[in-house]
Design an enzyme around this catalytic site. Sequence first.
Site, PDB file in Angstrom:
ATOM      1  N   CYS A   1      13.699  10.968   7.723  1.00  0.00           N
ATOM      2  CA  CYS A   1      13.783  10.760   9.167  1.00  0.00           C
ATOM      3  C   CYS A   1      15.213  10.714   9.655  1.00  0.00           C
ATOM      4  O   CYS A   1      15.459  10.849  10.855  1.00  0.00           O
ATOM      5  CB  CYS A   1      13.052   9.482   9.564  1.00  0.00           C
ATOM      6  SG  CYS A   1      13.732   8.027   8.797  1.00  0.00           S
TER       7      CYS A   1
ATOM      8  N   LYS B   1       0.857  -1.186   0.000  1.00  0.00           N
ATOM      9  CA  LYS B   1       0.000   0.000   0.000  1.00  0.00           C
ATOM     10  C   LYS B   1       0.890   1.232   0.000  1.00  0.00           C
ATOM     11  O   LYS B   1       1.518   1.573   1.003  1.00  0.00           O
ATOM     12  CB  LYS B   1      -0.932   0.051   1.209  1.00  0.00           C
ATOM     13  CG  LYS B   1      -2.064   1.089   0.993  1.00  0.00           C
ATOM     14  CD  LYS B   1      -2.636   1.630   2.268  1.00  0.00           C
ATOM     15  CE  LYS B   1      -1.899   2.840   2.787  1.00  0.00           C
ATOM     16  NZ  LYS B   1      -2.010   4.046   1.912  1.00  0.00           N
TER      17      LYS B   1
ATOM     18  N   GLU C   1      10.038  16.259  15.341  1.00  0.00           N
ATOM     19  CA  GLU C   1      10.430  16.047  13.950  1.00  0.00           C
ATOM     20  C   GLU C   1       9.649  17.002  13.053  1.00  0.00           C
ATOM     21  O   GLU C   1       8.438  16.870  12.893  1.00  0.00           O
ATOM     22  CB  GLU C   1      10.173  14.599  13.542  1.00  0.00           C
ATOM     23  CG  GLU C   1      10.663  14.305  12.128  1.00  0.00           C
ATOM     24  CD  GLU C   1      10.524  12.845  11.772  1.00  0.00           C
ATOM     25  OE1 GLU C   1       9.442  12.288  12.021  1.00  0.00           O
ATOM     26  OE2 GLU C   1      11.484  12.267  11.243  1.00  0.00           O
TER      27      GLU C   1
ATOM     28  N   GLU D   1       9.445   1.385  11.087  1.00  0.00           N
ATOM     29  CA  GLU D   1      10.506   2.382  10.908  1.00  0.00           C
ATOM     30  C   GLU D   1       9.818   3.725  10.999  1.00  0.00           C
ATOM     31  O   GLU D   1       9.043   4.102  10.124  1.00  0.00           O
ATOM     32  CB  GLU D   1      11.218   2.182   9.565  1.00  0.00           C
ATOM     33  CG  GLU D   1      12.563   2.885   9.504  1.00  0.00           C
ATOM     34  CD  GLU D   1      12.458   4.306   9.019  1.00  0.00           C
ATOM     35  OE1 GLU D   1      12.488   5.217   9.893  1.00  0.00           O
ATOM     36  OE2 GLU D   1      12.324   4.530   7.820  1.00  0.00           O
TER      37      GLU D   1
END
Length: 474
Positions: free
Chosen positions: A281, A172, A373, A247
């Site tokens: 990231c 997906k 973040e 992750e």
Amino acid sequence: MSSESSASWEAAESSQSSEHALDVLNPATEEVIATVPAATAADVDAAVVRATKAQAGWAALAPGDRARLLRRFAAKVDEHLDELALSEVREAGHTVGNARWEAGNVRDLLDYAAGGVERLTGRQIPVPGGLDVTILEPLGVVGVIAPWNFPMPIAAWGTAPALAAGNAVLLKPAETTPLTALRLAELALEAGLPEGLFQVLPGHGPVAGNALVEHPGVAKIVFTGSTAVGKQVLAKGSALLKRVTLELGGKSPNIVFADADLEAAAAAAPMSFLDNSGQDCCARTRILVQRSAYDRFLDLLAPGIESVRVGDPADESTQMGPLISKAQLDRVRSYVPDEAEGIRGKAPEGPGFWFPPTVLTGVDPHARVAVEEVFGPVAVVLPFDDEADAVRLANATEYGLSGSIWTRDIGRALRVSQAVRAGNLSVNSHASVRYWTPFGGFKQSGIGRELGPDALAAFTETKNVFISTEGPAQ
């Protein structure tokens, strides 16, 4: 390679997408370039049925035959590398150079995984009274939920080893970036992979993604995205004791000691957090500089930030493109007040989701921009006093994915590498990801490891078989 919204089930959808279709926007122009049907829960059910059937035949193939088909798939990707790269430029806003690397990375991952098919071995364990062996068997059907920040390579991180280990894969892609994934599925069929073995299910996270996570016929989920959504995936998967690899986010430090080659460290710093417009990231968005070198480092850093070329991602000279969406642009803006101190580059005006390269100084180490973040082209520079202070600042975040250490002292490099709580560290470099080596995070940055020599084993069950060598009892 994720973010607080990189594969979010809530955030990254185009405002023009509907329940039944996904409008794909070019983030550099805001134009709709494609409309793709959105998979429903019923579509996921049907895909699992097809995948289960295909997987049985795939697992029964001789290992050499499975490896050859994966190498053909890699060759097909190589034949269409420029086509895939240009598609990534249009749907994700990646610079064309980056997009070519991404397509090449898919090819290389498939080749690397193919090399592991015939080396996926068990063990013989010494036991009394017989022979004991372990056998690594495929899980069955694996669901891969990929993000929009690196649509092709991260999809391949899960897909390539899962296929090599004998599984079927349902991929997906993120709502905003389904086009390259769909093309990869077509190339897999052209390469001769069985129908139903590798299927792509574009769709909304709460619908198609949720259906994959909750489906009893899907043995494992590989998810890359936000920590918040990763926790949802883990909670829902646990109800079925489903294996999950996550992750998730990062807030990686770039630690620069006074004894480092400051010119080299400053020259490398801009693209350590501006690559892919900061939507990475592993981006080194917390630049920690020893106080005695702080002013000199900023003087060296400023020209590099101000000279970054931001613009049309299809232009070979462009170094940084747009953000993925209006929602992401608004998110990044929320972290940077107009009056904030620092260094700023330039970005285009007009259509497109543009934000300039930005380095903030004079920031409270506890401020949102210093600990959360951002997932955009924004970094903070924070001073530290000594080695212990550097480690304290580096670990002062809920994340632990990556980071860099700049020093000429090898002993210090080793000490700090051991002290920083992160899964992937680089010394005098910002390279975090290689398909030959394991990748994953500590703390809120995820669970499990991807890539490297053990990647295939993560998609297998270990079966133990004991064979008695003693005769029947008299």
